[in-house]
Design an enzyme around this catalytic site. Sequence first.
Site, short mmCIF file in Angstrom:
data_model
loop_
_atom_site.label_atom_id
_atom_site.label_comp_id
_atom_site.label_asym_id
_atom_site.label_seq_id
_atom_site.Cartn_x
_atom_site.Cartn_y
_atom_site.Cartn_z
N CYS A 43 28.85 49.76 -13.14
CA CYS A 43 28.94 48.96 -11.91
C CYS A 43 29.31 47.53 -12.27
O CYS A 43 30.45 47.28 -12.66
CB CYS A 43 27.65 49.04 -11.10
SG CYS A 43 26.14 48.95 -12.09
N SER A 44 28.40 46.59 -12.18
CA SER A 44 28.78 45.21 -12.45
C SER A 44 27.60 44.40 -12.96
O SER A 44 27.46 43.23 -12.65
CB SER A 44 29.34 44.57 -11.18
OG SER A 44 28.37 44.65 -10.15
N CYS A 45 26.72 45.03 -13.76
CA CYS A 45 25.57 44.30 -14.29
C CYS A 45 26.06 43.12 -15.12
O CYS A 45 26.98 43.25 -15.92
CB CYS A 45 24.71 45.23 -15.14
SG CYS A 45 24.09 46.63 -14.19
N CYS A 102 30.30 46.25 -17.90
CA CYS A 102 29.37 47.21 -17.31
C CYS A 102 30.23 48.35 -16.82
O CYS A 102 30.94 48.21 -15.83
CB CYS A 102 28.56 46.61 -16.15
SG CYS A 102 27.55 47.88 -15.35
FE FE Z 1 26.13 47.57 -13.70
#
Ligand code: FE
Length: 187
Positions: A91-93, A88
């Site tokens: 961000c951190s999906c 991602c």
């Molecule tokens: Fe994300």
Amino acid sequence: MRALETVLTEKGLIDPAAIDAIVETYETKVGPRNGARVVARAWSDPTFADWLRRDATAAIASLGYTGRQGEHMRAVFNTEDTHNLVVCTLCSCYPWSVLGLPPVWYKAPAYRSRAVIDPRGVLAEFGVTLPDGKKIRVWDSTAELRYLVIPERPEGTDGWSEDQLADLVSRDAMIGTGVATVPGDAS
Ligand code: FE
């Protein structure tokens, strides 16, 4: 979260080692076990694999793995020609319903940028060396769509049960920073 943890630790209310152990369990065992079962089913049942390819959200939900951060899923299948890698960049999906909590490195800026710029170099750092001709496809997760890598089934596993097969599927293999291997098989 860390600040709260510090306060609670100073008051002697929690043991940071115990917390780390719990987080570690969710990162590497409980969560990814769901994804490993999806992969093992796909390896064992061509009809399920086909469903997973067409509508991963429904196929995964049929095994009971649903919920937040897993509402819209796509399964990407590794093949002889193509290796898939998930990141991602924003961000951190991450697909919580099948992989649990994301590892720290998945959220790190270095991984998020370098997975796109130099996927082969990133894989090498994870100890994965692909054949020269193999393409790497990088998938950028979003809040709307998250990816599950279906690794290639290791050689020599004909006739294995789904439980046995699931044991071969690590979290990293389902992110694409690893591959599925039979333990002790150096090839
Ligand atoms: Fe994300």
